[in-house]
Design an enzyme around this catalytic site. Structure first.
Site, short mmCIF file in Angstrom:
data_model
loop_
_atom_site.label_atom_id
_atom_site.label_comp_id
_atom_site.label_asym_id
_atom_site.label_seq_id
_atom_site.Cartn_x
_atom_site.Cartn_y
_atom_site.Cartn_z
N LYS A 108 -18.61 22.77 7.03
CA LYS A 108 -17.25 22.95 7.06
C LYS A 108 -17.23 24.56 7.82
O LYS A 108 -16.51 24.82 8.36
CB LYS A 108 -16.25 23.05 5.96
CG LYS A 108 -16.14 21.78 5.47
CD LYS A 108 -15.56 21.60 4.12
CE LYS A 108 -15.35 20.15 3.59
NZ LYS A 108 -16.67 19.73 3.12
N ASP A 113 -22.39 31.09 -1.00
CA ASP A 113 -22.76 29.96 -1.98
C ASP A 113 -23.58 30.51 -3.17
O ASP A 113 -24.42 31.21 -2.53
CB ASP A 113 -23.18 28.72 -1.44
CG ASP A 113 -23.03 27.34 -2.47
OD1 ASP A 113 -22.24 26.72 -1.87
OD2 ASP A 113 -23.62 27.70 -3.46
N CYS A 149 -14.41 16.41 -2.45
CA CYS A 149 -14.56 15.28 -2.04
C CYS A 149 -14.56 14.12 -3.43
O CYS A 149 -15.27 13.30 -3.75
CB CYS A 149 -16.02 14.96 -1.56
SG CYS A 149 -17.43 15.58 -2.65
N ASP A 182 -14.45 24.73 -1.03
CA ASP A 182 -14.94 23.48 -1.17
C ASP A 182 -15.50 23.14 -2.54
O ASP A 182 -16.72 23.51 -2.49
CB ASP A 182 -15.88 23.17 -0.02
CG ASP A 182 -16.44 21.56 0.08
OD1 ASP A 182 -15.88 20.67 -0.54
OD2 ASP A 182 -17.30 21.35 0.99
#
Length: 429
Positions: A245, A263, A359, A306
């Site tokens: 992304k 991250d 997701c 995300d």
């Protein structure tokens, strides 16, 4: 290898996945290493049997009255690959590498059973404890949503518009059968084959090495676009992972402005450096520790989260994780999501946006998580993605499920993508 050897190989891999609770990819890799005589077509066919078997594991087992790897692998041929027990037996006759024939009672069960008589969770090939969440999320349409998650996925690509156009990449991949995606304007799609057919290895193409495209599900492309990042803005990709992304955001922003990709998991983040280099991005800074973001509170126009999740929306591609998922896993993920939301929200400037993405197709990770966050953070308000959608995708022939609150849920049944949830929140000025 003849069909008997492929069937026997798939049974071996299924036994390995089941007994050692291993990811399919690892089990297939080890089988290939131990059977070097098997060609690439044989390995692909064996992989197809294994993935197809695990996508429909519950209904295969119910129809065969057995969950043994041999029964599941045979069920793939009977229910998905167009064989009857008789035509398959004829193909296996005289093949010394073929597995032992199925027991007569197993064949009899398959002949006499009707899936319509099975419990709901078996008809949908869902873990029984997950069924109520699907019914809550999709109402009467829950079964069609579950069934769509059990089909083979396509191979989706995102054209890197910093280096190429969709038309240029489509032409370069003409041998692979690439077509324009139906929603994502920079997307291409290669449809899945049937039976032993395999998808092309597009990463071996020169166009990939040149950075013209990335492998990325169309749904992932769509939710990245719904973050509404614009050229010249300051953007934080808070759970950047491998950078899919991040790369999409950089292209949307035309390499202008600044993206900070963070991250905490260095292993997940590691691939991003090479991907950024190949893509030709110049506006991304990578951070593997929160200390790299010190002093940036309240400075970002957009924060994409995300969030770590159960991955229920990716079951088409990773059916093995469906059967390893537990209620404890879900509890751990929802706790992580709450922590991430609470940590990331401080980086948004007044008037800026948080794009919360998973997701997952479970309410506890999605709409319930946003409702919890808003209860404790009244400086944020929901932005309806139904209104954003028409501006971002004016030519789309379909749209996601939109909730009354304005959240968007993409699914294989509704949008032809992996399952994704997206919510947009604005920090009040």
């Amino acid at each position: 290898m003849r069909i008997g050897g492929r069937l026997a190989g798939a049974i071996e891999v299924l036994e390995d996945v089941e007994t050692r609770r291993r990811p399919i990819a690892n089990a297939l890799k080890d089988w290939g290493t131990a059977h070097r005589f098997a060609g690439s077509g044989d390995r692909a066919a064996i992989g197809n049997i294994v993935y197809d078997a695990l996508r429909l594991k519950l209904s295969h087992a119910w129809m065969m009255d057995s969950d043994a790897p041999s029964a599941l692998a045979h069920a793939v041929f009977f229910r998905q690959w167009g064989f009857t027990p008789e035509t398959l037996a004829a193909k296996l006759e005289g093949d010394k590498f073929a597995p032992a024939p199925l027991a007569q009672e197993t064949l009899q069960a398959f002949a006499n059973r009707d899936l319509a008589d099975a419990p709901d969770y078996i008809r949908g090939d869902l873990p029984e404890w997950i069924l109520p969440a699907f019914q809550e999320n999709f109402g009467e349409g829950w079964l069609s949503e579950a069934e769509a998650l059990n089909r083979r996925p396509p191979l989706d690509l995102r054209v890197n518009t910093l280096k190429a156009t969709p038309e240029k990449v489509k032409k370069a991949l003409s041998r692979a059968g690439a077509e324009f995606a139906k929603i994502a304007p920079d997307g291409l799609r290669i449809t899945p084959g049937e039976g032993a057919d395999r998808l092309p290895n597009v990463t071996a193409e020169l166009a990939f090495q040149k950075g013209w495209f990335e492998v990325q599900d169309e749904g992932s492309q769509i939710v990245a676009a719904l973050a509404c990042a614009e050229s010249g803005q300051q953007v934080l990709d808070y759970c950047a992972g491998g950078g899919g992304k991040t790369l999409a955001l950089s292209a949307f922003m035309e390499n202008a402005g600044q993206i900070h990709a963070y991250d905490a998991d260095r292993t997940r983040l590691a691939p991003i450096i090479e991907r950024l280099r190949r893509a030709g991005t110049r506006n991304v800074q990578v951070h593997d520790a929160a200390s790299g973001l010190e002093g940036m509170e309240g400075r970002f126009d957009r924060v994409l989260i995300d969030a770590p999740c159960t991955g229920t929306g990716t079951w088409r591609r990773r059916p093995d994780i469906k059967w390893r998922l537990s209620e404890k896993n879900l509890e751990e993920r929802t706790a992580q999501q709450a922590e991430v939301l609470d940590s990331a929200c401080g980086y948004v400037k007044p008037g800026g946006l948080i794009s919360y993405v998973t997701c997952s197709l479970l309410p506890s990770e999605n709409q319930n998580q946003i409702e919890r966050f808003l209860e404790h953070n009244n400086q944020f308000e929901i932005v309806s993605l139904q209104e954003v959608w028409s501006g971002q995708f004016p030519s789309a022939g379909t749209s996601p499920h939109f909730s009354a609150a304005g959240f968007a849920t993409l699914t294989p049944a509704k949008t032809g993508t992996d399952g994704f949830f997206s919510a947009l929140l604005r920090r009040k000025s």
